[in-house]
Design a protein around this motif. Sequence first.
Motif, PDB file in Angstrom:
ATOM      1  N   LYS A 140       8.239  -5.269  -7.309  1.00  0.00           N
ATOM      2  CA  LYS A 140       7.384  -3.465  -7.176  1.00  0.00           C
ATOM      3  C   LYS A 140       6.624  -2.976  -7.376  1.00  0.00           C
ATOM      4  O   LYS A 140       5.484  -3.763  -7.171  1.00  0.00           O
ATOM      5  CB  LYS A 140       7.535  -3.966  -9.258  1.00  0.00           C
ATOM      6  N   GLN A 142       3.424   0.295  -8.270  1.00  0.00           N
ATOM      7  CA  GLN A 142       3.011   1.790  -9.103  1.00  0.00           C
ATOM      8  C   GLN A 142       2.456   2.590  -8.185  1.00  0.00           C
ATOM      9  O   GLN A 142       1.504   2.574  -7.403  1.00  0.00           O
ATOM     10  CB  GLN A 142       1.979   1.079 -10.166  1.00  0.00           C
ATOM     11  N   SER A 143       3.021   3.881  -8.917  1.00  0.00           N
ATOM     12  CA  SER A 143       2.775   5.132  -7.762  1.00  0.00           C
ATOM     13  C   SER A 143       1.769   6.118  -8.676  1.00  0.00           C
ATOM     14  O   SER A 143       2.415   6.713  -9.653  1.00  0.00           O
ATOM     15  CB  SER A 143       4.064   5.851  -6.807  1.00  0.00           C
ATOM     16  N   GLU A 144       1.723   6.584  -7.429  1.00  0.00           N
ATOM     17  CA  GLU A 144       0.066   7.519  -8.140  1.00  0.00           C
ATOM     18  C   GLU A 144       0.661   8.535  -7.309  1.00  0.00           C
ATOM     19  O   GLU A 144       0.131   8.465  -6.339  1.00  0.00           O
ATOM     20  CB  GLU A 144      -1.069   7.464  -8.753  1.00  0.00           C
ATOM     21  N   ILE A 153      -0.151   4.545  -3.554  1.00  0.00           N
ATOM     22  CA  ILE A 153       0.644   2.779  -4.027  1.00  0.00           C
ATOM     23  C   ILE A 153       0.529   1.421  -4.596  1.00  0.00           C
ATOM     24  O   ILE A 153      -0.966   1.043  -3.061  1.00  0.00           O
ATOM     25  CB  ILE A 153       2.233   2.446  -3.510  1.00  0.00           C
ATOM     26  N   TYR A 155      -0.324  -2.201  -5.245  1.00  0.00           N
ATOM     27  CA  TYR A 155       0.495  -3.595  -4.938  1.00  0.00           C
ATOM     28  C   TYR A 155       0.063  -4.791  -5.963  1.00  0.00           C
ATOM     29  O   TYR A 155      -1.065  -4.151  -5.475  1.00  0.00           O
ATOM     30  CB  TYR A 155       1.487  -4.318  -3.948  1.00  0.00           C
ATOM     31  N   ASN A 207       9.167  11.582  -4.078  1.00  0.00           N
ATOM     32  CA  ASN A 207      10.013  10.688  -4.911  1.00  0.00           C
ATOM     33  C   ASN A 207       9.228   9.086  -4.621  1.00  0.00           C
ATOM     34  O   ASN A 207       9.411   8.229  -4.397  1.00  0.00           O
ATOM     35  CB  ASN A 207      11.637  10.464  -4.159  1.00  0.00           C
ATOM     36  N   PRO A 209       8.028   6.061  -5.253  1.00  0.00           N
ATOM     37  CA  PRO A 209       8.845   4.474  -4.944  1.00  0.00           C
ATOM     38  C   PRO A 209       7.933   3.946  -6.432  1.00  0.00           C
ATOM     39  O   PRO A 209       7.377   3.654  -7.300  1.00  0.00           O
ATOM     40  CB  PRO A 209       8.717   3.852  -3.732  1.00  0.00           C
ATOM     41  N   GLU A 210       9.641   2.494  -7.294  1.00  0.00           N
ATOM     42  CA  GLU A 210       9.210   2.079  -8.612  1.00  0.00           C
ATOM     43  C   GLU A 210       8.922   0.774  -7.576  1.00  0.00           C
ATOM     44  O   GLU A 210       8.242  -0.660  -7.865  1.00  0.00           O
ATOM     45  CB  GLU A 210       9.772   2.213  -9.773  1.00  0.00           C
ATOM     46  N   GLU A 211      10.201   0.604  -6.546  1.00  0.00           N
ATOM     47  CA  GLU A 211      10.265  -0.663  -5.473  1.00  0.00           C
ATOM     48  C   GLU A 211      10.260  -0.053  -4.512  1.00  0.00           C
ATOM     49  O   GLU A 211      10.184   0.635  -4.097  1.00  0.00           O
ATOM     50  CB  GLU A 211      11.155  -1.309  -6.197  1.00  0.00           C
TER      51      GLU A 211
END
Length: 346
Positions: A140, A142-144, A153, A155, A207, A209-211
Motif C-alpha cells: 500500500k 500514499q500518493s500525492e 508516492i 512507501y 491515476n 496508485p493506492e497499491e
Amino acid sequence: MRVFTARVYSLGGIHSGSAVAALMWLICFTVRVSIDLRRHKASIPLAVITYIILLFLIIIIFLAAPAWRRVHHNEFEMVHRFLGWTVTGLVWAQVVLLIRDYKDPSVPLHVAIRLSPPFWLVAILTASIASSWTHLRKVKVQSEVLSDHAVRIHYDYTSAIPGTFSRVSYAPLTEWHSFATISIPGQKGFDHIISRVGDWTTKTIANPPEEIWIRGIPTAGIMNVVPLFNRVVVVATVFAKNTAIKLLWISRNIRKTYGDRFVDSIMTAAPDAIIYDTDAHGKPDMVKLVYHVYETFNAEAVCIISNQPLTQKVVYGLMARGENISKHTNMIAPTDHETYCNRCTS
C-alpha cells in the motif's frame, strides 16, 4: 583511483559488454560442439539445444541495441525477461547433456554432475536471478499529486538509505521502472518523485496508485559514488554524508510542478542550492552553467542525473575540459534553492 572507481560505476557498459563477451564465447563453443557432433562425440540433443541458446542470445542482444530499445522499451523488457528465463532453463539441460556426453564412462552421471563446476555455476546463476523475485510483493502506498507533471508516492514497508533506488510496477511480469528513493530523517519509509516523461509516468500521475508492486530491496544507486569526493556538484536530487555538495536543479516552473511543500523541504535541506527555472530564463547552455557552478564551488567532481542526450552532452563538454564526472540517465526528481545567477548563462 577515485575517478576511475566512480566511472566504473557505469554498470550498463559492464552489463552489455559481458553479454557480448558471452555471445563470442558461445559462438566458439557452438563451433566446437558442431565439430564434435561430426566426430560422434557430442550428441544431437546437445547440439540442438546449443543452437537454440545461441539463436535466443543473439535475439536478446539485438533487441537490446539502444536505438531499438528506446523506441520499443516494453517489448524489449518482455523479450529480455522471458527469453532470458527460457535460456536459463535450456542451459540447465545443456549442462547436464554436456556432462553426460563428455564424462568418463566409468563415472555415474549423478556423480559427474555433483563434481562438475559448470553445474554449480548454473545453480548460482539461477539463484541470483530468482533472489530478487523472492521479495516480490504488493504494498500500500500514499500518493500525492504535486501537479499535472509530477506525483509523490510514499512507501512505509521499509526505510531506504540515501543514494538508493527501488523498482515498481503495475504488471510485475511485463515491466518495471526504477526511481531514486527520498528519505526523510527521523521518519520511517521513503518517497518517489515521479515526473511525466512517458506513458507509464503519465498514467501514474493521472491515476495515482493506492497499491503497487515492488521487487527486491532498495539498491545502491549512482549517488553512492559521491562520498568518494570531498566537494561535488550534483545536477539532480541528492543527499550524502561527509561530502560538501552544491545542488543544481534545472526544471520548468518548479513550485507549480512540484508544490510548495516539497520545494520548501528541499530549500531547508540545501539552502545554498541553485535553481534554474527554464520557464523564466529559457533553456541554458548546460555545459557552461554546470562548469560555472563547478568552478565557483571549487568542486572535485560533477555528478549528473538526466536524460541520455543531455547527460552525454554535458559529460563530453566537461571531460573535454579535464573534469571528473559521474553520470546516470534514470528519471529522478529534482530539488533545490531558488537562486539564479545571470553569470551562468553569460
